[in-house]
Design an enzyme around this catalytic site. Structure first.
Site, PDB file in Angstrom:
ATOM      1  CG  HIS A   1      -1.562   1.347   1.147  1.00 40.33           C
ATOM      2  ND1 HIS A   1      -2.907   1.374   0.509  1.00 40.33           N
ATOM      3  CD2 HIS A   1      -1.494   2.461   2.095  1.00 40.33           C
ATOM      4  CE1 HIS A   1      -3.566   2.511   0.948  1.00 40.33           C
ATOM      5  NE2 HIS A   1      -2.667   3.224   1.689  1.00 40.33           N
TER       6      HIS A   1
ATOM      7  CG  ASP B   1     -11.656   3.603   5.864  1.00 38.12           C
ATOM      8  OD1 ASP B   1     -11.115   4.364   6.326  1.00 38.12           O
ATOM      9  OD2 ASP B   1     -11.633   3.256   4.367  1.00 38.12           O
TER      10      ASP B   1
ATOM     11  NE  ARG C   1      -9.371  10.654   7.624  1.00 35.33           N
ATOM     12  CZ  ARG C   1      -8.597   9.824   7.332  1.00 35.33           C
ATOM     13  NH1 ARG C   1      -9.217   8.688   7.375  1.00 35.33           N
ATOM     14  NH2 ARG C   1      -7.309   9.998   7.111  1.00 35.33           N
TER      15      ARG C   1
ATOM     16  CB  SER D   1      -8.234   4.982   7.072  1.00 34.02           C
ATOM     17  OG  SER D   1      -8.588   4.980   5.531  1.00 34.02           O
TER      18      SER D   1
ATOM     19  CE  LYS E   1      -8.880   2.232   3.171  1.00 33.62           C
ATOM     20  NZ  LYS E   1      -8.928   3.466   2.113  1.00 33.62           N
TER      21      LYS E   1
END
Lengths: 439, 439
Positions: free
Chosen positions: A82, A161, A168, A183, A187
């Site tokens: 990620h 989320d 947000r 977050s 996920k």
């Protein structure tokens, strides 16, 4: 329990108990807590932070807020990568097929571009026919057949989320470390991962501009990921200039295919290097290799044998795209030939690049989203040729803007030109690509 | 301009510009800014504060968000008193007729009780027939006829405050000084005042428990009020025990009528003293008198002559209430005879009273609101007989709880009993009623 009492505790810097965090996340998920209460809590978390126990509870609660993918039927380690987001940051498209070619299962849940950063899903969609909206069973089928699959977050995965992220974005609470960590990890945890490598970008094109803050984020991600049962490492990597050459959608896909084919421009070398480094970390975390050196050798072989490119081809075909893109990217991808030169305004050395400005300029040209429902124009982009530290003459080409819209392209050229700082002296401390490994 | 950019600035402790504050308040007033954005900004203001310029802009914007009452046709100075809220804090009912009797016009926009504090409107409604919902023209008529009128905030006056207050209550952002100041001054400014005296309560029954914080609030109120063109003074007054004897609705009205009649219990003396002091400040600010001493003498005369009581009678009649309440409060007000003694658990000296607990106990008994739509029971209440510093024997009566519901009354007795601290030594530093005048 009342939402305002939980908000009050965080406001007053008291520690929230797991039951309180669960109550809140559950209320957000099922719509029992008003958005205005959630956003007040988000701002209080932004300003007052969270300690480790709170971070852990928040992440677990969000992870458990929806369904959790189960790939236990696939007898391979499940590992993902990620990135916190950057400009020209396209390594996912190289890493997923490369790591899959080495025997790792990569269930990659990716995002869209927003603000100055690009998104993997937008890039993939520039391949004609490619579908990123897969049902759970389609996703699993592709994963089983190809070794990797690429899709967007569904409504079932970590729905808390999804709701909190939308709030947000509208309330200037995106950049809070505890919220970013919860977050990302929620996920990834919901995608059934065993291990993951997180590329924490730092610099003028990253959400975190300061190394100290990026390091804090990386440490929190690693700690929380591990606590949630996901073996996690984070790399602090440079985002003080676009990664590689291409910034845009089609042209980034093209650059990745060139890397997978072993035929890329020298300026794209950092994409190759970073992809290899992140992939090696994934193989080690997956227990495929014991050392990074062994992993790097395995990855080199998968590239040189064409196996990585073959996986990419299979994935494109399996997700509905035109696999001929692998052999003839120029013929298949929507590219434009109209180009506009960005020239250096003065002679000297490139000392800095305001990278987010390049991202914003390409987004404004149609390559990204200014608003969340904007349509992407896959054809537009910027190819940078010059890096920090390079010497330039006045009028020398820094890069090329691609677009069919001449007047908007000219605006883009000016914005990008202004993003480059040209100084009289050679910049001695050039940015290092991988600054640190946090584990 | 985007709401999230304004939120971001406040989040990052940057100064908001008047145009940004106007944009936000305007968006709140007209529903163009989402509640979740407003609440995020409120929390950021709570935690990061506002400087003087921001405080001024916020107050002006809220003041201008609706219509502004115009009493220029009434050729008297328009002066009001406002209290930040307490337990047994009933001075408005004495002050308004008393000051009106001295030639000042008092357009009093009052509130309802919420939490542990009572509200003037709830108290007045215990007079059979009394109406606090007046149209603008009715309000003006009563004001012209009687010299003072009492009503609730209408939807037209400072509507931004009304929306923000509802959000603050649900998001634990009530106690922020800049928000309190803007809320009070905007409402008072919209009521067309020339001057006002603010009673800032401090102690165990006040929203501000610490003198230092109450002083900061008082100073901000005076500065902002004056900047908005309202001559403003604030008094820091004691709220470490119920003011006077009665805590409840009917019984507080009864206590006020007794004061206006000059026939009150010794324990109610602080209500008389504080009413006189606040009224004297109003007369001086109204330029009716040059000195507080002259003002006090004028007020004494208005009380002794019966003129103040007469104004009260006229107001009750003009607002639809039964004016016989002035002559026979016991016969007209809904009072109950069922009473339950709160006894001291041990001998000693009263050293402290957890006053908010008494307020909450009476609210829970039906005298106030736990939720905003709760119905008020005007009959219930508590009459305290003992003050901080008094010596008591074990079992001595501290006060009496009034209610027809014996089991709830007994619960209330326990709660109130526990609110008194009885120590072995005489408390030397007894609370001073008026601690400070801020001007």
């Amino acid at each position: 329990m009342r939402p305002q009492d939980i908000i009050r505790k965080k406001r007053d810097r008291e520690q929230l108990l797991p039951a309180e965090i669960n109550f809140f996340v559950d209320g957000v998920t099922h719509g029992q807590i008003a958005d205005y209460q959630t956003s007040a809590l988000l701002m209080a978390i932004y300003l007052n932070g969270m300690n480790e126990a709170e971070q852990q509870s928040l992440t677990e609660a969000m992870l458990q807020s929806g369904s959790i993918l189960d790939f236990s039927g696939i007898a391979k380690p499940k590992v993902d990568k990620h990135s916190t987001g950057g400009v020209g940051d396209k390594t996912s498209l190289v890493i997923a097929p490369l790591v899959a070619a080495c025997g790792v299962c990569v269930p990659m849940i990716s995002g869209r571009g927003l603000g100055h950063t690009g998104g993997t899903l937008d890039k993939l969609e520039s391949i004609p026919g490619y579908r990123v909206s897969l049902s759970a069973s389609e996703f699993q089928n592709v994963l089983e057949q190809v070794g990797y699959a690429m899709a967007g977050q569904t409504a079932e995965l970590a729905p808390a989320d999804k709701k909190m992220y939308a709030l947000r974005d509208a309330t200037a609470t995106v950049e809070a470390i505890p919220l970013i960590v919860a977050s990302i990890i929620s996920k990834k945890g919901a995608a059934g991962l065993e291990a993951m490598v997180i590329d924490v970008k730092v610099g003028s094109g990253a959400f975190m501009r300061e190394e100290e803050r990026a390091r804090t984020l990386a440490q929190a991600l690693v700690k929380t990921g591990n606590s949630c049962g996901i073996r996690t490492r984070a790399l602090l990597t440079d985002m003080n200039q676009p990664l590689g050459c291409a910034v845009g959608n089609s042209i980034e896909v093209k650059e990745c295919i060139e890397i997978l084919r072993g035929e890329f421009a020298p300026a794209a070398q950092p994409v190759f290097d970073l992809s290899l480094e992140l992939s090696a970390q994934m193989l080690v975390l997956a227990h495929v290799d014991d050392s990074l050196d062994e992993a790097r050798q395995r990855l080199q072989r998968a590239l040189e044998s064409g196996e990585a490119l073959e996986r990419f081809r299979q994935n494109v075909a399996a997700q509905g795209g035109d696999p001929r893109v692998c052999d003839d990217p120029r013929g298949v991808l929507p590219l434009v030939s109209e180009s506009f030169i960005v020239e250096s305004r003065r002679p000297g050395y490139i000392t800095a690049v305001e990278t987010s400005e390049i991202g914003h300029a390409i987004a404004a040209l149609g390559g990204g989203r200014v608003r969340i429902d904007d349509k992407i124009d896959a054809t537009v982009g910027y190819i940078s040729e010059i890096k920090i530290g390079d010497q330039v003459t006045a009028g020398q080409t820094l890069g090329m803007v691609y677009s069919r819209d001449e007047s908007r392209a000219r605006e883009t050229v000016s914005r990008i030109q202004a993003a480059y700082q040209v100084g009289d002296e050679f910049k001695r401390d050039l940015p290092t690509l991988v600054k640190e490994v946090v584990e």
